[in-house]
Design an enzyme around this catalytic site. Sequence first.
Site, PDB file in Angstrom:
ATOM      1  N   CYS A   1       0.841  -1.200   0.000  1.00  0.00           N
ATOM      2  CA  CYS A   1       0.000   0.000   0.000  1.00  0.00           C
ATOM      3  C   CYS A   1       0.875   1.249   0.000  1.00  0.00           C
ATOM      4  O   CYS A   1       2.016   1.238   0.450  1.00  0.00           O
ATOM      5  CB  CYS A   1      -0.988  -0.007   1.160  1.00  0.00           C
ATOM      6  SG  CYS A   1      -0.279  -0.272   2.803  1.00  0.00           S
TER       7      CYS A   1
ATOM      8  N   SER B   1       2.997  -2.543   4.115  1.00  0.00           N
ATOM      9  CA  SER B   1       3.066  -1.100   3.934  1.00  0.00           C
ATOM     10  C   SER B   1       4.278  -0.728   3.105  1.00  0.00           C
ATOM     11  O   SER B   1       5.264  -1.469   3.032  1.00  0.00           O
ATOM     12  CB  SER B   1       3.159  -0.405   5.289  1.00  0.00           C
ATOM     13  OG  SER B   1       4.448  -0.619   5.866  1.00  0.00           O
ATOM     14  N   ASP B   2       4.205   0.440   2.484  1.00  0.00           N
ATOM     15  CA  ASP B   2       5.425   1.038   1.972  1.00  0.00           C
ATOM     16  C   ASP B   2       6.252   1.495   3.166  1.00  0.00           C
ATOM     17  O   ASP B   2       5.755   1.605   4.290  1.00  0.00           O
ATOM     18  CB  ASP B   2       5.104   2.211   1.044  1.00  0.00           C
ATOM     19  CG  ASP B   2       6.232   2.495   0.060  1.00  0.00           C
ATOM     20  OD1 ASP B   2       7.366   2.043   0.296  1.00  0.00           O
ATOM     21  OD2 ASP B   2       5.976   3.180  -0.948  1.00  0.00           O
ATOM     22  N   TRP B   3       7.514   1.782   2.913  1.00  0.00           N
ATOM     23  CA  TRP B   3       8.465   2.097   3.980  1.00  0.00           C
ATOM     24  C   TRP B   3       8.231   3.535   4.477  1.00  0.00           C
ATOM     25  O   TRP B   3       8.573   4.492   3.784  1.00  0.00           O
ATOM     26  CB  TRP B   3       9.876   1.910   3.460  1.00  0.00           C
ATOM     27  CG  TRP B   3      10.419   0.511   3.571  1.00  0.00           C
ATOM     28  CD1 TRP B   3      11.608   0.153   4.151  1.00  0.00           C
ATOM     29  CD2 TRP B   3       9.838  -0.724   3.109  1.00  0.00           C
ATOM     30  NE1 TRP B   3      11.790  -1.213   4.076  1.00  0.00           N
ATOM     31  CE2 TRP B   3      10.731  -1.774   3.452  1.00  0.00           C
ATOM     32  CE3 TRP B   3       8.659  -1.049   2.458  1.00  0.00           C
ATOM     33  CZ2 TRP B   3      10.475  -3.116   3.151  1.00  0.00           C
ATOM     34  CZ3 TRP B   3       8.388  -2.376   2.157  1.00  0.00           C
ATOM     35  CH2 TRP B   3       9.292  -3.387   2.501  1.00  0.00           C
ATOM     36  N   GLY B   4       7.642   3.653   5.659  1.00  0.00           N
ATOM     37  CA  GLY B   4       7.298   4.961   6.196  1.00  0.00           C
ATOM     38  C   GLY B   4       5.855   5.358   5.949  1.00  0.00           C
ATOM     39  O   GLY B   4       5.498   6.529   6.098  1.00  0.00           O
TER      40      GLY B   4
END
Length: 703
Positions: free
Chosen positions: A198, A231-234
């Site tokens: 995402c 998740s995407d990173w951050g």
Amino acid sequence: MTREEKLQLIHGYFPPMADRTPGAPVADMIPSAGHVPGIPHLGLPTLRESDASLGVANQIEQRKGDVATALPASLATAATFDPEIAYAGGAMIGSEARAKRFNVLLAGGVNLTRDPWAGRNFEYLGEDPLLAGVMGGEHIRGVQSNHIVSTVKHYAFNSQETGRMIMDARLDEAALRESDLLAFEIAIERGRPGSVMCAYNRVNGDYACESDWLLNQVLKRDWGYPGWVMSDWGAVHSTEKAALAGLDQQSGQELDRALYFAAPFEQALAAGRISEARLDDMVRRILTGVIETGVMDAPVVETAQPIDYAANAEVAQRAAENGIVLLKNEGGVLPLAKTARRIVLIGGHADVGVLSGGGSSQVRSVGGAPVEIPLTSGAASSFARVTYHASSPLNAIKAAAPDAEVTFVPGDDAAAAAEAAKSADVVVVFAVKWMTEAQEDGSLSLLDGQDDLINAVAGANPRTVVVLETGGPVLMPWLERVPAVVQAWYPGQRGGEALARILFGEVNPSGRLPITFPREAAQAPRPEIPGHTDLMRAEAAAASNPGAGDAGGLQPFAVDYVEGSDVGYRWYDREDRTPLFPFGHGLSYTSFSYADLKVEGGEGLTVSFDVTNTGDRPGIETPQLYVAAPGSARRLAGWGRLSLQPGETRRVTVTAEPRVLAEYDIAAPGWRLGGDYRVIVGKSAGDETLTGEATLRPRSMEP
């Protein structure tokens, strides 16, 4: 599984920063994107994650000396219109990743190009949902043929880099289903990725990684997706909201403001705010992705294995050769004659290499980086550099024309370049524009005086060829002054060799634009980057007052996408605007004709027609099928791709993707199609070589 074992799987470390987290198994980590410890007694391997859109990434050489094969930009792969090339590229990357001990690749980017200036366009597959979905799905399938998980990303509507963490992308449900989400749906059907990543941005108010509608309702309920959402990173902003909305795993947790899926999740579970059943569902989905892709049955090796880089380079070169697009060719300037006595190459560091795009996809390619320029500012400065692959067009052209005098001029002095060009039999100007993840420069123009350079050279020598190494469209104020233009994209680690073969006719160009090239910025739905002016103002204020912290930073903003589902060429058709070069455009050194169109309607739409090579050399043609309902813009519904010898004729049959013909009905809910359609077979979105009509019986399809 024990509760502790389950909780271990729902969050992953970011190795470069993992030493900040107490108890992190740092010694076991490969310097890379992500690490999720395994559970050995259950046979569950550690998940070792790498960025991998264009090859096994090693952005700023965090793994010293570790090289990999670099494919050309994904736009180049899309420009082939060849699913087999997309599959081969994925399979190659997957094989190298496995040899390097990785088993999860953060690949499969299928975000649609809604804006020609977007910084990450080069990493994606263009503006059409059918093309992006098919090519993305095949790339994913290729990766996973190595018993490796591939993601599909960035779900969803991550259309620009400026303000990507704070922007709210707004579009109604039906339009989203018919465009950006359709690309993901097709890619997931074809590729069956083990995981969906995402995105950073908000979609209609909610962060993508907190969107119940995107994750639970569309992805998991309507599409029946069985794998896990990472998740995407951050990109994580909460514990309970994210988990209940459908996020299954927090990735690169050290990049978020908190380790939301570690202790806070365990506390929410103990308090009953998150159910044990939801935890079980999260873990079951992770296990499903790992098992279905074969990761559990084929654990990665403990030590790095040999890689046949020479064979893999051929995969990269084939993709480049098939994805390079001949935009213009007047007066027989191309292909170049090997009998040319003097050839002058100008600009673009063509003496040493070819440009690549920046960001998390950056590959440290075999042969090294002959040019590498650190950034001094901007959101990408911490993890991106302007990097060239060591594939010299100068050397490749010398090899292709051994009897010619081939010289190189840097191009930083337009007058000197024009003087060098005067006496040449032919001049090739290499124009470059670097693009990167995390930031955009706010312009479609070539930078650093390159337009003036091209004008000066073209004025000195009418036999001037322009080669564009760019991550997307650029404006061409000099177009009428040059007879030939070649769109090379970022052509990968064999780009120099591929370009030489195209320029000299050893390979007949066959690429087709997967993205519209506007005449001017004002033709696009958004002539300027939303938020970009405010960002520049905020960065200038921060530079003048370093002690102000984030007080002057870019504030959250919304973008309303006025084009709706009419992305790219559909927008130009709807608004009756003629671009510089239309979607699907691409020339050849031979010629083709189409004839004898037959249209069959009823339950679905199938067309057939003859394609003939009317020229004097073999070539590849890509006839495209477009359909348009009354009052609607045309849509790409299918295509063919065939290689023909001179004089050869072949019958082509194309069956339309039904969801492209349909409208999405949110009340039903589902797809509805039927009625009268205009049928167009052409060489681009702006061509109508063959036309017909079709009537389809009314019917509906599930979401």
